[in-house]
Structures are given as C-alpha cells and as structure tokens.
Design a protein around this motif. Structure first.
Motif, PDB file in Angstrom:
ATOM      1  N   ARG A  53      24.404  18.234  57.899  1.00 28.38           N
ATOM      2  CA  ARG A  53      23.729  18.721  56.693  1.00 28.38           C
ATOM      3  C   ARG A  53      22.222  18.532  56.805  1.00 28.38           C
ATOM      4  NH1 ARG A  53      28.343  16.351  53.117  1.00 28.38           N
ATOM      5  NH2 ARG A  53      29.650  18.182  52.780  1.00 28.38           N
ATOM      6  N   GLY A  54      21.817  17.513  57.529  1.00 28.32           N
ATOM      7  CA  GLY A  54      20.387  17.352  57.780  1.00 28.32           C
ATOM      8  C   GLY A  54      19.832  18.515  58.576  1.00 28.32           C
ATOM      9  N   TYR A  55      20.599  19.004  59.546  1.00 28.42           N
ATOM     10  CA  TYR A  55      20.180  20.177  60.311  1.00 28.42           C
ATOM     11  C   TYR A  55      20.150  21.414  59.424  1.00 28.42           C
ATOM     12  CZ  TYR A  55      20.131  18.026  64.926  1.00 28.42           C
ATOM     13  OH  TYR A  55      19.796  17.267  66.018  1.00 28.42           O
ATOM     14  N   LEU A  56      21.094  21.502  58.489  1.00 30.84           N
ATOM     15  CA  LEU A  56      21.099  22.648  57.582  1.00 30.84           C
ATOM     16  C   LEU A  56      19.849  22.653  56.716  1.00 30.84           C
ATOM     17  CD1 LEU A  56      22.481  25.087  56.287  1.00 30.84           C
ATOM     18  CD2 LEU A  56      23.705  23.498  54.787  1.00 30.84           C
ATOM     19  N   VAL A  57      19.526  21.497  56.136  1.00 36.13           N
ATOM     20  CA  VAL A  57      18.325  21.410  55.294  1.00 36.13           C
ATOM     21  C   VAL A  57      17.075  21.681  56.114  1.00 36.13           C
ATOM     22  CG1 VAL A  57      16.921  19.853  53.895  1.00 36.13           C
ATOM     23  CG2 VAL A  57      19.401  19.844  53.649  1.00 36.13           C
ATOM     24  N   ALA A  58      16.990  21.091  57.303  1.00 39.07           N
ATOM     25  CA  ALA A  58      15.819  21.300  58.151  1.00 39.07           C
ATOM     26  C   ALA A  58      15.661  22.768  58.525  1.00 39.07           C
ATOM     27  CB  ALA A  58      15.937  20.447  59.418  1.00 39.07           C
ATOM     28  N   GLY A  59      16.772  23.419  58.848  1.00 40.92           N
ATOM     29  CA  GLY A  59      16.701  24.830  59.217  1.00 40.92           C
ATOM     30  C   GLY A  59      16.276  25.708  58.051  1.00 40.92           C
ATOM     31  N   VAL A  60      16.839  25.457  56.879  1.00 40.70           N
ATOM     32  CA  VAL A  60      16.502  26.270  55.707  1.00 40.70           C
ATOM     33  C   VAL A  60      15.041  26.085  55.314  1.00 40.70           C
ATOM     34  CG1 VAL A  60      16.948  26.569  53.245  1.00 40.70           C
ATOM     35  CG2 VAL A  60      18.861  26.352  54.832  1.00 40.70           C
ATOM     36  N   LEU A  61      14.593  24.825  55.264  1.00 44.22           N
ATOM     37  CA  LEU A  61      13.203  24.573  54.879  1.00 44.22           C
ATOM     38  C   LEU A  61      12.217  25.135  55.901  1.00 44.22           C
ATOM     39  CD1 LEU A  61      13.346  20.906  53.503  1.00 44.22           C
ATOM     40  CD2 LEU A  61      13.166  23.033  52.200  1.00 44.22           C
ATOM     41  N   SER A  62      12.528  24.992  57.182  1.00 47.14           N
ATOM     42  CA  SER A  62      11.636  25.516  58.222  1.00 47.14           C
ATOM     43  C   SER A  62      11.537  27.035  58.139  1.00 47.14           C
ATOM     44  CB  SER A  62      12.143  25.094  59.608  1.00 47.14           C
ATOM     45  OG  SER A  62      12.166  23.688  59.734  1.00 47.14           O
ATOM     46  N   PHE A  63      12.670  27.674  57.954  1.00 49.91           N
ATOM     47  CA  PHE A  63      12.686  29.137  57.865  1.00 49.91           C
ATOM     48  C   PHE A  63      11.877  29.603  56.645  1.00 49.91           C
ATOM     49  CE2 PHE A  63      14.276  33.314  56.876  1.00 49.91           C
ATOM     50  CZ  PHE A  63      14.540  33.890  58.105  1.00 49.91           C
ATOM     51  N   ALA A  64      12.159  28.986  55.492  1.00 49.86           N
ATOM     52  CA  ALA A  64      11.485  29.410  54.267  1.00 49.86           C
ATOM     53  C   ALA A  64       9.992  29.138  54.324  1.00 49.86           C
ATOM     54  CB  ALA A  64      12.105  28.694  53.066  1.00 49.86           C
ATOM     55  N   HIS A  65       9.609  27.987  54.877  1.00 51.43           N
ATOM     56  CA  HIS A  65       8.187  27.665  54.949  1.00 51.43           C
ATOM     57  C   HIS A  65       7.446  28.626  55.867  1.00 51.43           C
ATOM     58  CE1 HIS A  65       4.635  25.048  56.034  1.00 51.43           C
ATOM     59  NE2 HIS A  65       4.623  25.010  54.720  1.00 51.43           N
ATOM     60  N   THR A  66       8.087  29.036  56.952  1.00 60.06           N
ATOM     61  CA  THR A  66       7.455  29.990  57.861  1.00 60.06           C
ATOM     62  C   THR A  66       7.270  31.340  57.187  1.00 60.06           C
ATOM     63  OG1 THR A  66       8.479  28.872  59.754  1.00 60.06           O
ATOM     64  CG2 THR A  66       7.637  31.092  60.121  1.00 60.06           C
ATOM     65  N   VAL A  67       8.247  31.753  56.387  1.00 58.74           N
ATOM     66  CA  VAL A  67       8.130  33.030  55.670  1.00 58.74           C
ATOM     67  C   VAL A  67       6.912  33.035  54.753  1.00 58.74           C
ATOM     68  CG1 VAL A  67       9.220  34.489  53.915  1.00 58.74           C
ATOM     69  CG2 VAL A  67      10.578  33.592  55.803  1.00 58.74           C
ATOM     70  N   GLY A  68       6.617  31.880  54.141  1.00 58.54           N
ATOM     71  CA  GLY A  68       5.521  31.822  53.183  1.00 58.54           C
ATOM     72  C   GLY A  68       4.176  31.461  53.763  1.00 58.54           C
ATOM     73  N   GLU A  69       4.057  31.338  55.070  1.00 58.86           N
ATOM     74  CA  GLU A  69       2.772  30.976  55.673  1.00 58.86           C
ATOM     75  C   GLU A  69       1.716  32.057  55.439  1.00 58.86           C
ATOM     76  OE1 GLU A  69       2.559  28.909  59.585  1.00 58.86           O
ATOM     77  OE2 GLU A  69       4.656  29.508  59.679  1.00 58.86           O
ATOM     78  N   PHE A  70       0.474  31.609  55.326  1.00 59.03           N
ATOM     79  CA  PHE A  70      -0.615  32.580  55.173  1.00 59.03           C
ATOM     80  C   PHE A  70      -1.880  32.154  55.911  1.00 59.03           C
ATOM     81  CE2 PHE A  70      -4.440  34.001  52.837  1.00 59.03           C
ATOM     82  CZ  PHE A  70      -4.338  35.354  53.116  1.00 59.03           C
ATOM     83  N   GLY A  71      -2.484  31.039  55.471  1.00 59.24           N
ATOM     84  CA  GLY A  71      -3.794  30.675  56.002  1.00 59.24           C
ATOM     85  C   GLY A  71      -3.822  30.480  57.495  1.00 59.24           C
ATOM     86  N   GLY A  72      -2.884  29.695  58.016  1.00 62.29           N
ATOM     87  CA  GLY A  72      -2.876  29.411  59.448  1.00 62.29           C
ATOM     88  C   GLY A  72      -2.599  30.630  60.294  1.00 62.29           C
ATOM     89  N   VAL A 130      17.131  26.222  45.484  1.00 61.34           N
ATOM     90  CA  VAL A 130      18.424  25.969  44.838  1.00 61.34           C
ATOM     91  C   VAL A 130      19.466  25.576  45.876  1.00 61.34           C
ATOM     92  CG1 VAL A 130      20.330  27.052  43.583  1.00 61.34           C
ATOM     93  CG2 VAL A 130      17.982  27.449  42.846  1.00 61.34           C
ATOM     94  N   ALA A 131      19.518  26.321  46.983  1.00 59.29           N
ATOM     95  CA  ALA A 131      20.482  26.008  48.034  1.00 59.29           C
ATOM     96  C   ALA A 131      20.215  24.641  48.644  1.00 59.29           C
ATOM     97  CB  ALA A 131      20.445  27.091  49.112  1.00 59.29           C
ATOM     98  N   THR A 132      18.931  24.318  48.855  1.00 60.84           N
ATOM     99  CA  THR A 132      18.585  23.032  49.454  1.00 60.84           C
ATOM    100  C   THR A 132      18.976  21.873  48.560  1.00 60.84           C
ATOM    101  OG1 THR A 132      16.719  24.042  50.619  1.00 60.84           O
ATOM    102  CG2 THR A 132      16.694  21.646  50.394  1.00 60.84           C
ATOM    103  N   TYR A 133      18.657  21.955  47.260  1.00 54.96           N
ATOM    104  CA  TYR A 133      19.001  20.869  46.351  1.00 54.96           C
ATOM    105  C   TYR A 133      20.503  20.774  46.143  1.00 54.96           C
ATOM    106  CZ  TYR A 133      14.061  20.311  45.312  1.00 54.96           C
ATOM    107  OH  TYR A 133      12.716  20.079  45.420  1.00 54.96           O
ATOM    108  N   ALA A 134      21.222  21.899  46.234  1.00 51.97           N
ATOM    109  CA  ALA A 134      22.679  21.850  46.138  1.00 51.97           C
ATOM    110  C   ALA A 134      23.279  21.093  47.316  1.00 51.97           C
ATOM    111  CB  ALA A 134      23.247  23.273  46.074  1.00 51.97           C
ATOM    112  N   VAL A 135      22.687  21.324  48.505  1.00 45.47           N
ATOM    113  CA  VAL A 135      23.152  20.581  49.679  1.00 45.47           C
ATOM    114  C   VAL A 135      22.822  19.101  49.543  1.00 45.47           C
ATOM    115  CG1 VAL A 135      22.802  20.281  52.160  1.00 45.47           C
ATOM    116  CG2 VAL A 135      23.060  22.569  51.217  1.00 45.47           C
ATOM    117  N   GLU A 136      21.622  18.798  49.043  1.00 46.41           N
ATOM    118  CA  GLU A 136      21.216  17.406  48.889  1.00 46.41           C
ATOM    119  C   GLU A 136      22.167  16.629  47.992  1.00 46.41           C
ATOM    120  OE1 GLU A 136      17.224  16.768  47.688  1.00 46.41           O
ATOM    121  OE2 GLU A 136      16.369  17.983  49.284  1.00 46.41           O
TER     122      GLU A 136
END
Length: 241
Positions: A150-169, A216-222
């Motif tokens: 589940r740690g890998y699931l959370v890490a994968g979801v957060l990494s994917f979502a954060h990359t989608v929202g990148e802008f400045g860098g 929502v998915a991340t907190y549900a997993v948590e």
C-alpha cells in the motif's frame, strides 16, 4: 473529455503529460526504494541530511530547481556536455530533460510514503525471516514488499498526480515546444495568457477533478493502512508551482 482542452489541439499536451507522469512514476518507484529503505532502517548522523535533501523540493520554489537544472543541462556544462556526447541531443528543452526534472521534483512524494511503509514493518518480522535462513533479498522480497504494497500504491499515485500538476520547473527546463515539452499545465498558462478562458476553464476543471479524485483515493487507502503509513503519506505536502 474534461482534460481535452480545446479539442485536438490539446490532445498533444494531455498525452505528453500522461506519458511524462507514467515514466516519472516508474523511475521514482525504482529510485525511491533503496533511498526509503536506507532511511527507514539506518540510524546514522547522515540521515537528517539525506532526509532534508530528499524533502527539499517540498519547500523550494520549482523555478529555483528548474533554473539550476537548466544550467546543469546546458551543453557547455559537464552533465549537459556528457549527455550530448552520448546521445547527440541536449537535455534542455527535451522530453528527457523533463523526466529528470520531474524525478527530482517529485522525489519526496515517492520516498516519504515508502519510508513510512518500511518503518511500519518493524524489525521483528525481518529478524524472524533471517533466523529461518532467508537472505537480505529474500527478506525484502517475501516480508517487506507484501507489507509495504500500500505504501507503493500511495507513492505511485502521489508521484503521478504531482507530475501532472508540475509547472514552474518543467517550464524552465523544457519550455513550451508543441509535441515535445508542452504539458497540460503549460497549455493552461498559455490559454490564460492569450485570454482563451473557455479552453483554460476546461483544462483547469479537468486538473481540479483529477487532483481531487487522487486525494480521495489516497486518503481512502491511508485509512486502511494504519497510523504508520498514514503518517508518512500525510507528511508530503504539494510544493509551490
């Protein structure tokens, strides 16, 4: 359809963003595993320094990281010159450069949930497996990985979502080249700059729905993982874009 922007013209940014997020997430899960394992199992005086370096993108403005990466990726810099000699292409204003920048900027979103998941396993199961004759890799594969899934699931979801929202860098490193470095966040900025608010609304609404669904998915997993993983996954906070 919410992410379709202005139709066919936005299909490129959406597809490129999804590809970048997928590649970045795959690289991060591999790269973050040994880092998170070391942080979770070692007690040395260097640990705070490593933890600070990993977490630095959480507080560092993305444009600062992007600026220094732009200098490091330049063909006249040692890293950029080495890359050009190996591939014949530059890291600046390229998809490969976006991957490197995204990996560095999203690193804490992969390391921290994995670190918490590894720490939650505890030493007792590891010692029991070792007494039964399991080697280090066998212990990690048969004991740690199943409990940290589940740690890998959370890490994968957060990494994917954060990359989608990148802008400045990514804007600093990749610019705004259609079909190569023009991501959804950059396309949104361009729509606003050109006063095309209808297209900007569609892209912004898509990103808003996507981000909310991820949280929502991340907190549900948590809630199903107990306080160990929840504390680690909740430690990461979105950086400034």
């Amino acid at each position: 359809m919410l992410l379709s922007g202005s139709g066919e013209a936005a299909a490129g940014p959406v597809g490129l963003t999804m590809l970048l997020a997928a590649v970045t997430t795959a690289v991060l899960l591999v790269l973050a595993t040994p880092i998170a394992w070391w942080l979770a199992t070692r007690r040395t005086r260097w640990r705070p320094l490593v933890e600070a370096l990993v977490a630095l993108p959480l507080v560092l403005p993305p444009t600062v990281l992007g600026f220094y990466l732009l200098l490091a990726f330049a063909p006249t810099a040692p890293l950029g010159e080495l890359w050009v000699s190996l591939t014949g292409q530059t890291l600046t204003f390229s998809f490969q450069g976006l991957v490197v920048a995204s990996v560095l900027y999203s690193l804490p979103f992969a390391v921290q949930p994995l670190q918490a998941a590894f720490a939650a396993v505890g030493r007792a199961p590891l010692e029991a497996a070792a007494t039964l004759g399991a080697g280090p890799w066998g212990v990690f594969q048969r004991v740690v990985l199943p409990q940290a899934r589940r740690g890998y699931l959370v890490a994968g979801v957060l990494s994917f979502a954060h990359t989608v929202g990148e802008f400045g860098g990514v804007l600093m490193v990749g610019g705004n080249i259609p079909g190569e470095t023009r991501l959804v966040s950059i396309a949104l900025y361009e729509h606003v700059a050109t006063l095309d608010y209808a297209a900007a609304h569609r892209l912004a609404a898509g990103l808003l729905v996507f981000s909310f669904a991820v949280l929502v998915a991340t907190y549900a997993v948590e809630r199903r993982t107990g306080p160990g993983l929840g504390a680690g996954a909740g430690a990461v906070r979105p950086g400034r874009q």
